[in-house]
Design a protein around this motif. Sequence first.
Motif, PDB file in Angstrom:
ATOM      1  N   SER A 286       0.870  -1.174   0.000  1.00  0.00           N
ATOM      2  CA  SER A 286       0.000   0.000   0.000  1.00  0.00           C
ATOM      3  C   SER A 286       0.910   1.229   0.000  1.00  0.00           C
ATOM      4  CB  SER A 286      -0.896  -0.012   1.246  1.00  0.00           C
ATOM      5  OG  SER A 286      -1.684   1.161   1.291  1.00  0.00           O
ATOM      6  N   TYR A 287       0.944   1.922  -1.130  1.00  0.00           N
ATOM      7  CA  TYR A 287       1.888   3.031  -1.320  1.00  0.00           C
ATOM      8  C   TYR A 287       1.113   4.350  -1.443  1.00  0.00           C
ATOM      9  CZ  TYR A 287       4.909   6.199  -3.927  1.00  0.00           C
ATOM     10  OH  TYR A 287       5.607   7.304  -4.346  1.00  0.00           O
ATOM     11  N   TYR A 288       1.487   5.314  -0.619  1.00  0.00           N
ATOM     12  CA  TYR A 288       0.813   6.619  -0.638  1.00  0.00           C
ATOM     13  C   TYR A 288       1.639   7.606  -1.460  1.00  0.00           C
ATOM     14  CZ  TYR A 288      -1.362  10.941   0.970  1.00  0.00           C
ATOM     15  OH  TYR A 288      -2.007  12.162   1.015  1.00  0.00           O
ATOM     16  N   LYS A 289       0.987   8.225  -2.473  1.00  0.00           N
ATOM     17  CA  LYS A 289       1.662   9.223  -3.314  1.00  0.00           C
ATOM     18  C   LYS A 289       1.180  10.612  -2.919  1.00  0.00           C
ATOM     19  CE  LYS A 289       2.205  10.947  -7.989  1.00  0.00           C
ATOM     20  NZ  LYS A 289       1.811  12.305  -7.549  1.00  0.00           N
ATOM     21  N   SER A 290       2.157  11.481  -2.670  1.00  0.00           N
ATOM     22  CA  SER A 290       1.825  12.863  -2.332  1.00  0.00           C
ATOM     23  C   SER A 290       1.316  13.596  -3.569  1.00  0.00           C
ATOM     24  CB  SER A 290       3.054  13.574  -1.766  1.00  0.00           C
ATOM     25  OG  SER A 290       4.119  13.515  -2.691  1.00  0.00           O
ATOM     26  N   PRO A 291       0.592  14.720  -3.399  1.00  0.00           N
ATOM     27  CA  PRO A 291      -0.029  15.412  -4.540  1.00  0.00           C
ATOM     28  C   PRO A 291       0.965  16.026  -5.531  1.00  0.00           C
ATOM     29  CG  PRO A 291      -1.057  16.033  -2.463  1.00  0.00           C
ATOM     30  CD  PRO A 291       0.181  15.278  -2.116  1.00  0.00           C
ATOM     31  N   GLN A 292       2.179  16.418  -5.066  1.00  0.00           N
ATOM     32  CA  GLN A 292       3.084  17.104  -5.987  1.00  0.00           C
ATOM     33  C   GLN A 292       3.536  16.184  -7.118  1.00  0.00           C
ATOM     34  OE1 GLN A 292       3.779  16.543  -2.740  1.00  0.00           O
ATOM     35  NE2 GLN A 292       5.963  16.123  -2.399  1.00  0.00           N
ATOM     36  N   ARG A 293       3.984  16.842  -8.166  1.00  0.00           N
ATOM     37  CA  ARG A 293       4.418  16.102  -9.356  1.00  0.00           C
ATOM     38  C   ARG A 293       5.730  15.389  -9.054  1.00  0.00           C
ATOM     39  NH1 ARG A 293       3.549  15.627 -14.685  1.00  0.00           N
ATOM     40  NH2 ARG A 293       5.277  15.721 -16.163  1.00  0.00           N
ATOM     41  N   GLN A 294       5.764  14.084  -9.283  1.00  0.00           N
ATOM     42  CA  GLN A 294       6.940  13.268  -8.960  1.00  0.00           C
ATOM     43  C   GLN A 294       7.164  12.218 -10.035  1.00  0.00           C
ATOM     44  OE1 GLN A 294       5.764  11.689  -5.125  1.00  0.00           O
ATOM     45  NE2 GLN A 294       7.323  12.900  -4.096  1.00  0.00           N
ATOM     46  N   ARG A 295       8.408  11.829 -10.134  1.00  0.00           N
ATOM     47  CA  ARG A 295       8.727  10.635 -10.908  1.00  0.00           C
ATOM     48  C   ARG A 295       8.938   9.525  -9.888  1.00  0.00           C
ATOM     49  NH1 ARG A 295      12.890  12.159 -13.026  1.00  0.00           N
ATOM     50  NH2 ARG A 295      12.205  12.672 -15.150  1.00  0.00           N
ATOM     51  N   VAL A 296       8.236   8.404 -10.041  1.00  0.00           N
ATOM     52  CA  VAL A 296       8.346   7.282  -9.100  1.00  0.00           C
ATOM     53  C   VAL A 296       8.897   6.080  -9.851  1.00  0.00           C
ATOM     54  CG1 VAL A 296       7.128   5.756  -7.515  1.00  0.00           C
ATOM     55  CG2 VAL A 296       6.409   8.146  -7.736  1.00  0.00           C
ATOM     56  N   THR A 297       9.995   5.533  -9.316  1.00  0.00           N
ATOM     57  CA  THR A 297      10.629   4.340  -9.897  1.00  0.00           C
ATOM     58  C   THR A 297      10.596   3.223  -8.868  1.00  0.00           C
ATOM     59  OG1 THR A 297      12.111   5.746 -11.203  1.00  0.00           O
ATOM     60  CG2 THR A 297      12.696   3.421 -10.993  1.00  0.00           C
ATOM     61  N   LEU A 298      10.065   2.094  -9.262  1.00  0.00           N
ATOM     62  CA  LEU A 298      10.042   0.922  -8.391  1.00  0.00           C
ATOM     63  C   LEU A 298      11.368   0.188  -8.530  1.00  0.00           C
ATOM     64  CD1 LEU A 298       8.598  -1.152  -6.538  1.00  0.00           C
ATOM     65  CD2 LEU A 298       7.703  -2.221  -8.615  1.00  0.00           C
ATOM     66  N   GLU A 299      12.113   0.072  -7.436  1.00  0.00           N
ATOM     67  CA  GLU A 299      13.391  -0.643  -7.429  1.00  0.00           C
ATOM     68  C   GLU A 299      13.256  -1.856  -6.503  1.00  0.00           C
ATOM     69  OE1 GLU A 299      16.458   2.038  -6.306  1.00  0.00           O
ATOM     70  OE2 GLU A 299      16.152   3.373  -8.022  1.00  0.00           O
ATOM     71  N   TYR A 300      13.872  -2.973  -6.885  1.00  0.00           N
ATOM     72  CA  TYR A 300      13.728  -4.194  -6.094  1.00  0.00           C
ATOM     73  C   TYR A 300      14.794  -5.200  -6.510  1.00  0.00           C
ATOM     74  CZ  TYR A 300      11.476  -5.840 -10.380  1.00  0.00           C
ATOM     75  OH  TYR A 300      11.233  -6.163 -11.681  1.00  0.00           O
ATOM     76  N   ALA A 301      14.883  -6.278  -5.749  1.00  0.00           N
ATOM     77  CA  ALA A 301      15.735  -7.422  -6.096  1.00  0.00           C
ATOM     78  C   ALA A 301      14.839  -8.655  -6.190  1.00  0.00           C
ATOM     79  CB  ALA A 301      16.815  -7.633  -5.047  1.00  0.00           C
ATOM     80  N   ALA A 302      15.244  -9.611  -7.008  1.00  0.00           N
ATOM     81  CA  ALA A 302      14.442 -10.826  -7.204  1.00  0.00           C
ATOM     82  C   ALA A 302      15.342 -12.050  -7.211  1.00  0.00           C
ATOM     83  CB  ALA A 302      13.653 -10.750  -8.507  1.00  0.00           C
TER      84      ALA A 302
END
Length: 497
Positions: A286-302
């Motif tokens: 469950s990810y909360y995004k703030s109202p301002q303009r943002q670039r969001v990148t999902l980073e992870y290991a598998a």
Amino acid sequence: MRQARGAAHFSRRSRQKDRPTGFLLTIVDGRQEGKEFHFTESATVGRTDDNDVVIIDPGISRNHAKISGRRGVFIVEDMGSANGTRLNGDVIDGPEVLRDGDYITVGTVNVMFSNLELEQAGEPTEQMRLSEKQAWKLDHTQHIELSLPSIKEILSGPRIVVIASVGILWLGLPFLTGRVVELVIIVLFAAATIGVLFWRFKPALAYLIEHPGTLAGVLAGMTLVGVGSGLFVPRKKHRRTDQEWSSYAIKYAEYEQNGYNAWAMGYSKKHQYVGDQNYRDKIVFSYYKSPQRQRVTLEYAACGVSDKEVAILLNGVRLGYVPESLGCRYSLKLRIPPKKLKSGDNQVTFDNLKNGPKGTETWMISYVKFREEAIPPADPRAAQQHFSLAMRYYGEREVDPKNRQQAIIHLRLARDYVEDLKTKPALYDESERMIKLIERQLEGKYRSGMFEAQRLVKYGKYDQAAKVLRKILVYFAADKKDPRYIRIQQAIQSVTQ
């Protein structure tokens, strides 16, 4: 065999003038064929020098068999040998009365028994059991009951080392397995085994006590049987961690606060820890995004993910798949389109398409990070400055290993300063291309360095492995939250402790 038997009887008759006492043992085959041994009361047969008759044969134990008696009554008994002792072809399971001309087989060698006191022995029995007269003679000449060592003798020498070592191992099993059922099984099995040996097979019990090496092997076998049997007992203590937790969404803000690199999630029975949650089917954030303009990148290991096995969904819409990661891959990235992210709560799901709630596919997702980058107002001039600075860092990448990550930082800024333009300049695509290029180079440095360190550790060269790890660590020192930086630090600690 008839020829050898005749030879033995001829030798016995040739000595009848002197009225010899005791018995003869004649080897009828093997290396010592025809060799005779004369004894008055007892003799032991085995392959070591402390025996009266030494026979070298692969099937013969150190102390194999014993012939004893007096006044014409002699018996043969096995001394706990590995392959047993045969009398006229039949395996004996206790003391047996010998008759003149009997064949005793130890290993693959036959030994003929000749009684030199036939006149005193009385009539032989067909069942090869003691007659009343023979039993009376034996009772008055020797005690054939096995005498076990005393407790003081057992708790001395190498025996106490074996017993203490195995005892410490058994007491440590609850800490290794997380429960006591294996220890209970081992203790019950050991008690039952010792009881049976003491009741019916005292020679075997005495043999174990006298041979610490064999005793250690038997105790180790009991340990394996106990641990193996424990696998069939349900693990009540761990039952909760083996449930399906996919319906529970992880609050990313709390997860990040605890350290985004701290948890490893997915399904892997062999790597479950008490308190960890087990996600067979899917992992939901469950990810909360703030109202301002943002670039969001999902980073992870598998780890342990095959091609198109795990899908990545945003609010129920598929964004892509986790790349094939049959081993483990770090710093995997997926750009989340800004228009698909809504202000407020969003759900990002790693969904294993091969696993259901009771699936068996093992897989793992870790180091999950939503990298948020504010998109500044468009400024082509600032973008060009950061791009030029990034290229300068990249041009000096061999001067300082950290320059590659420094170049990535400025390339991201150059990209951000033109992100808001409707028509993107060529600098935007070039920045994206260079970021991917440098990331591939850093990943290559990481993989080759870790492989070399693992090879050195395999051969016990821990100091050299630590040097290799420290050398590649500096490539990632500009971003200490990079999972690769964290993994290298952990590896250094493990080889220097």
